[in-house]
Design a protein around this motif. Structure first.
Motif, PDB file in Angstrom:
ATOM      1  N   ASP A 183       0.886  -1.182   0.000  1.00  0.00           N
ATOM      2  CA  ASP A 183       0.000   0.000   0.000  1.00  0.00           C
ATOM      3  C   ASP A 183       0.919   1.224   0.000  1.00  0.00           C
ATOM      4  O   ASP A 183       1.744   1.390   0.910  1.00  0.00           O
ATOM      5  N   LYS A 184       0.764   2.074  -1.026  1.00  0.00           N
ATOM      6  CA  LYS A 184       1.759   3.147  -1.198  1.00  0.00           C
ATOM      7  C   LYS A 184       1.673   4.248  -0.153  1.00  0.00           C
ATOM      8  O   LYS A 184       2.574   5.082  -0.073  1.00  0.00           O
ATOM      9  N   ILE A 185       0.620   4.273   0.647  1.00  0.00           N
ATOM     10  CA  ILE A 185       0.540   5.259   1.726  1.00  0.00           C
ATOM     11  C   ILE A 185       0.976   4.630   3.052  1.00  0.00           C
ATOM     12  O   ILE A 185       1.630   5.268   3.882  1.00  0.00           O
ATOM     13  N   GLY A 206      -3.138  -2.480  -1.537  1.00  0.00           N
ATOM     14  CA  GLY A 206      -4.058  -2.086  -2.604  1.00  0.00           C
ATOM     15  C   GLY A 206      -3.441  -1.314  -3.751  1.00  0.00           C
ATOM     16  O   GLY A 206      -4.136  -0.982  -4.700  1.00  0.00           O
ATOM     17  N   SER A 207      -2.136  -1.004  -3.693  1.00  0.00           N
ATOM     18  CA  SER A 207      -1.553  -0.193  -4.767  1.00  0.00           C
ATOM     19  C   SER A 207      -1.074  -1.088  -5.908  1.00  0.00           C
ATOM     20  O   SER A 207      -0.003  -1.692  -5.846  1.00  0.00           O
ATOM     21  N   ASN A 208      -1.904  -1.117  -6.929  1.00  0.00           N
ATOM     22  CA  ASN A 208      -1.604  -2.029  -8.036  1.00  0.00           C
ATOM     23  C   ASN A 208      -0.390  -1.600  -8.838  1.00  0.00           C
ATOM     24  O   ASN A 208       0.311  -2.430  -9.402  1.00  0.00           O
ATOM     25  N   SER A 209      -0.110  -0.293  -8.852  1.00  0.00           N
ATOM     26  CA  SER A 209       1.095   0.141  -9.578  1.00  0.00           C
ATOM     27  C   SER A 209       2.347  -0.333  -8.833  1.00  0.00           C
ATOM     28  O   SER A 209       3.353  -0.672  -9.454  1.00  0.00           O
ATOM     29  N   PHE A 210       2.290  -0.394  -7.505  1.00  0.00           N
ATOM     30  CA  PHE A 210       3.434  -0.913  -6.741  1.00  0.00           C
ATOM     31  C   PHE A 210       3.588  -2.424  -6.977  1.00  0.00           C
ATOM     32  O   PHE A 210       4.698  -2.922  -7.145  1.00  0.00           O
ATOM     33  N   ARG A 256       1.268  13.325   3.030  1.00  0.00           N
ATOM     34  CA  ARG A 256       0.420  14.446   2.628  1.00  0.00           C
ATOM     35  C   ARG A 256      -0.684  13.982   1.679  1.00  0.00           C
ATOM     36  O   ARG A 256      -1.707  14.640   1.524  1.00  0.00           O
ATOM     37  N   GLN A 257      -0.450  12.812   0.996  1.00  0.00           N
ATOM     38  CA  GLN A 257      -1.448  12.330   0.039  1.00  0.00           C
ATOM     39  C   GLN A 257      -2.519  11.477   0.684  1.00  0.00           C
ATOM     40  O   GLN A 257      -3.498  11.117   0.041  1.00  0.00           O
ATOM     41  N   ALA A 258      -2.330  11.072   1.953  1.00  0.00           N
ATOM     42  CA  ALA A 258      -3.270  10.131   2.569  1.00  0.00           C
ATOM     43  C   ALA A 258      -4.671  10.721   2.636  1.00  0.00           C
ATOM     44  O   ALA A 258      -4.827  11.894   2.997  1.00  0.00           O
ATOM     45  N   ILE A 259      -5.666   9.927   2.292  1.00  0.00           N
ATOM     46  CA  ILE A 259      -7.045  10.409   2.404  1.00  0.00           C
ATOM     47  C   ILE A 259      -7.271  10.788   3.859  1.00  0.00           C
ATOM     48  O   ILE A 259      -6.999   9.999   4.761  1.00  0.00           O
ATOM     49  N   GLY A 260      -7.720  12.014   4.066  1.00  0.00           N
ATOM     50  CA  GLY A 260      -7.900  12.537   5.432  1.00  0.00           C
ATOM     51  C   GLY A 260      -7.090  13.817   5.572  1.00  0.00           C
ATOM     52  O   GLY A 260      -7.562  14.785   6.168  1.00  0.00           O
ATOM     53  N   LYS A 314     -13.175   2.212  -6.089  1.00  0.00           N
ATOM     54  CA  LYS A 314     -13.651   2.003  -7.462  1.00  0.00           C
ATOM     55  C   LYS A 314     -12.473   2.008  -8.444  1.00  0.00           C
ATOM     56  O   LYS A 314     -12.383   1.164  -9.344  1.00  0.00           O
ATOM     57  N   ARG A 315     -11.555   2.956  -8.253  1.00  0.00           N
ATOM     58  CA  ARG A 315     -10.373   3.031  -9.133  1.00  0.00           C
ATOM     59  C   ARG A 315      -9.524   1.774  -8.993  1.00  0.00           C
ATOM     60  O   ARG A 315      -9.031   1.219  -9.965  1.00  0.00           O
ATOM     61  N   GLN A 316      -9.354   1.334  -7.745  1.00  0.00           N
ATOM     62  CA  GLN A 316      -8.526   0.135  -7.514  1.00  0.00           C
ATOM     63  C   GLN A 316      -9.162  -1.082  -8.179  1.00  0.00           C
ATOM     64  O   GLN A 316      -8.466  -1.894  -8.788  1.00  0.00           O
ATOM     65  N   GLY A 368     -11.018  -1.060 -10.799  1.00  0.00           N
ATOM     66  CA  GLY A 368     -10.788  -0.907 -12.240  1.00  0.00           C
ATOM     67  C   GLY A 368      -9.380  -1.342 -12.637  1.00  0.00           C
ATOM     68  O   GLY A 368      -9.173  -1.987 -13.673  1.00  0.00           O
ATOM     69  N   LYS A 369      -8.391  -1.022 -11.804  1.00  0.00           N
ATOM     70  CA  LYS A 369      -7.001  -1.394 -12.119  1.00  0.00           C
ATOM     71  C   LYS A 369      -6.819  -2.907 -12.057  1.00  0.00           C
ATOM     72  O   LYS A 369      -6.092  -3.498 -12.874  1.00  0.00           O
ATOM     73  N   ILE A 370      -7.499  -3.531 -11.118  1.00  0.00           N
ATOM     74  CA  ILE A 370      -7.415  -4.994 -11.014  1.00  0.00           C
ATOM     75  C   ILE A 370      -7.995  -5.629 -12.280  1.00  0.00           C
ATOM     76  O   ILE A 370      -7.424  -6.573 -12.826  1.00  0.00           O
TER      77      ILE A 370
HETATM   78  P1  ATP Z   1      -1.913   2.669  -7.635  1.00  0.00           P
HETATM   79  O1  ATP Z   1      -2.116   3.673  -8.714  1.00  0.00           O
HETATM   80  O2  ATP Z   1      -0.526   2.614  -7.198  1.00  0.00           O
HETATM   81  O3  ATP Z   1      -2.483   1.341  -7.922  1.00  0.00           O
HETATM   82  P2  ATP Z   1      -3.796   3.100  -5.500  1.00  0.00           P
HETATM   83  O4  ATP Z   1      -4.617   1.957  -5.955  1.00  0.00           O
HETATM   84  O5  ATP Z   1      -3.383   3.089  -4.082  1.00  0.00           O
HETATM   85  O6  ATP Z   1      -2.529   3.284  -6.339  1.00  0.00           O
HETATM   86  P3  ATP Z   1      -4.458   5.734  -6.542  1.00  0.00           P
HETATM   87  O7  ATP Z   1      -5.559   5.815  -7.518  1.00  0.00           O
HETATM   88  O8  ATP Z   1      -3.094   6.035  -7.000  1.00  0.00           O
HETATM   89  O9  ATP Z   1      -4.649   4.336  -5.830  1.00  0.00           O
HETATM   90  O10 ATP Z   1      -4.818   6.640  -5.313  1.00  0.00           O
HETATM   91  C1  ATP Z   1      -3.915   6.734  -4.384  1.00  0.00           C
HETATM   92  C2  ATP Z   1      -4.475   7.766  -3.454  1.00  0.00           C
HETATM   93  O11 ATP Z   1      -5.398   7.136  -2.581  1.00  0.00           O
HETATM   94  C3  ATP Z   1      -3.398   8.256  -2.596  1.00  0.00           C
HETATM   95  O12 ATP Z   1      -2.785   9.324  -3.178  1.00  0.00           O
HETATM   96  C4  ATP Z   1      -4.151   8.565  -1.346  1.00  0.00           C
HETATM   97  O13 ATP Z   1      -4.811   9.781  -1.508  1.00  0.00           O
HETATM   98  C5  ATP Z   1      -5.169   7.496  -1.277  1.00  0.00           C
HETATM   99  N1  ATP Z   1      -4.777   6.326  -0.511  1.00  0.00           N
HETATM  100  C6  ATP Z   1      -4.354   5.139  -0.963  1.00  0.00           C
HETATM  101  N2  ATP Z   1      -4.091   4.298   0.029  1.00  0.00           N
HETATM  102  C7  ATP Z   1      -4.367   4.963   1.155  1.00  0.00           C
HETATM  103  C8  ATP Z   1      -4.284   4.659   2.541  1.00  0.00           C
HETATM  104  N3  ATP Z   1      -3.860   3.477   2.991  1.00  0.00           N
HETATM  105  N4  ATP Z   1      -4.627   5.614   3.412  1.00  0.00           N
HETATM  106  C9  ATP Z   1      -5.046   6.796   3.015  1.00  0.00           C
HETATM  107  N5  ATP Z   1      -5.129   7.158   1.732  1.00  0.00           N
HETATM  108  C10 ATP Z   1      -4.808   6.260   0.814  1.00  0.00           C
END
Ligand code: ATP
Length: 337
Positions: A73-75, A137-141, A224-228, A274-276, A278-280
């Motif tokens: 998970d990239k965050i 959940g970070s599919n790009s990672f 800084r990118q974390a939801i919240g 929803k985005r995640q 879609g990536k899957i």
């Molecule tokens: P990827 O593109 O690497 O597959 P991802 O599936 O995690 O990434 P993105 O669409 O890139 O999703 O969105 C990532 C954004 O979602 C982050 O920038 C952050 O805002 C939020 N996010 C993802 N994981 C978390 C988490 N564990 N806690 C809080 N926010 C998160």
């Protein structure tokens, strides 16, 4: 955990002397017979935020023993904001070692950095004859880690990239995909945000906003990118101190700003899921052999039984039957191949 074994002979001895359970023996048999030149075996647990990946990782790690988790998970890779980023709490880890979970400080981790850091963790785990479970959940990672050839300049999920997903993988991967119907997941995610706030998310964010870490960090880096964080930023800028206002107007403005932040967090979390998802689907469409585990009924049972012990018990039963048992079968077969 057994201490890391230095030789296959020790493992064989433990298998013969039945120091391992049948599932553990399955795994040690795999290690005892896998020639070194073969690709390393890893289990990858994928799925949108909130679907139960962490729980499944511990359920598997305690059955396929010894295993260690590598976070994807990239965050959650960053240190801090444990409630806001939903890191698995220490007691829930049940002694299973976790890598790249809350370890990164003072730098931004790119997919390319993750590829080398996580590869190091995978090698270290499998060199110690343990099973690496890549979970997040970070599919790009995940793509960056497992792709045989990785282009740091290409965004694999960008619509305009021609055939960017690599089908050529540098590990022997068993992909487990925990799927939940999006409307059911959304309902759960909204409730989860309320539970996170009850567990101290607001206080955690307040401390973070007043810390030097927040002031000194770049806008689109790390935590800084974390939801919240972006959602609560307007609130903390407008109401920097926690002291309750003395007049009603300030109090109602404060309440409205708080409620707006919570609404935005719920909406952005559902959009992330929803985005995640879609990536899957894109990875699957590109030919990755993802084994789908449908956890929708688990969430229906858990939410139908809010506050009722029997229904939360039945949700655990459905989780075992519909997610854990099929996963165990899939992983056993994968390790025996
Ligand atoms: P990827 O593109 O690497 O597959 P991802 O599936 O995690 O990434 P993105 O669409 O890139 O999703 O969105 C990532 C954004 O979602 C982050 O920038 C952050 O805002 C939020 N996010 C993802 N994981 C978390 C988490 N564990 N806690 C809080 N926010 C998160």
């Amino acid at each position: 955990f057994f201490p890391p074994s230095s030789s296959t002979t020790t493992y064989r001895h433990r298998c013969r002397t039945k120091l391992f359970s049948p599932a553990q023996m399955e795994y040690c048999h795999f290690h005892a017979t896998t020639p070194r030149r073969q690709r390393r075996k890893i289990v990858v647990i994928m799925g949108p935020t909130g679907c139960g990946k962490s729980r499944l990782s511990i359920d598997l790690a305690t059955r396929f023993f010894p295993s260690e988790v590598v976070n994807s998970d990239k965050i959650q890779v960053y240190r801090g904001l444990d409630i806001t980023t939903n890191k698995i709490p220490m007691p829930d880890r049940r002694g299973v070692p976790h890598h790249l979970l809350g370890e990164i400080v003072d730098r931004h981790l790119t997919p390319s950095d993750y590829r080398s850091f996580a590869a190091r963790s995978v090698s270290s785990i499998s060199d110690r004859r343990k099973l690496p479970l890549v979970v997040g959940g970070s599919n790009s990672f995940i793509h960056a880690l497992v792709a045989n050839r990785f282009d740091p300049d290409s965004d694999v999920f960008h619509e305009t990239e021609p055939d960017p997903v690599s089908k050529d993988l540098r590990y022997d991967c068993c992909f487990l995909w925990v799927d939940v119907a999006i409307p059911v997941l959304n309902q759960y995610l909204e409730k989860r945000v309320d539970e996170m706030l009850d567990s101290g998310m607001f206080e955690e964010l307040e401390e973070y906003f007043h810390s030097g870490e927040f002031r000194e960090s770049g806008e689109s880096t790390g935590l800084r990118q974390a939801i919240g964080v972006p959602e609560f930023e307007p609130y903390f800028r407008k109401f920097p101190s926690h002291t309750i206002g003395t007049n009603h107007e300030v109090d109602s403005m404060r309440r409205a700003a708080y409620e707006e932040a919570v609404r935005a967090i719920k909406e952005n979390t559902c959009q992330l899921a929803k985005r995640q998802a879609g990536k899957i689907q894109r990875l699957r469409g590109a030919g990755w052999d993802l084994r789908r585990l449908d956890a929708t009924e688990v969430f229906r049972a858990a939410m139908g039984g809010l506050g009722s012990g029997s229904d939360s018990g039945s949700a655990s039963g459905v989780w075992e039957r519909q997610v854990v048992e099929p996963s165990v079968k899939i992983v056993k077969r994968f390790l025996a191949e």
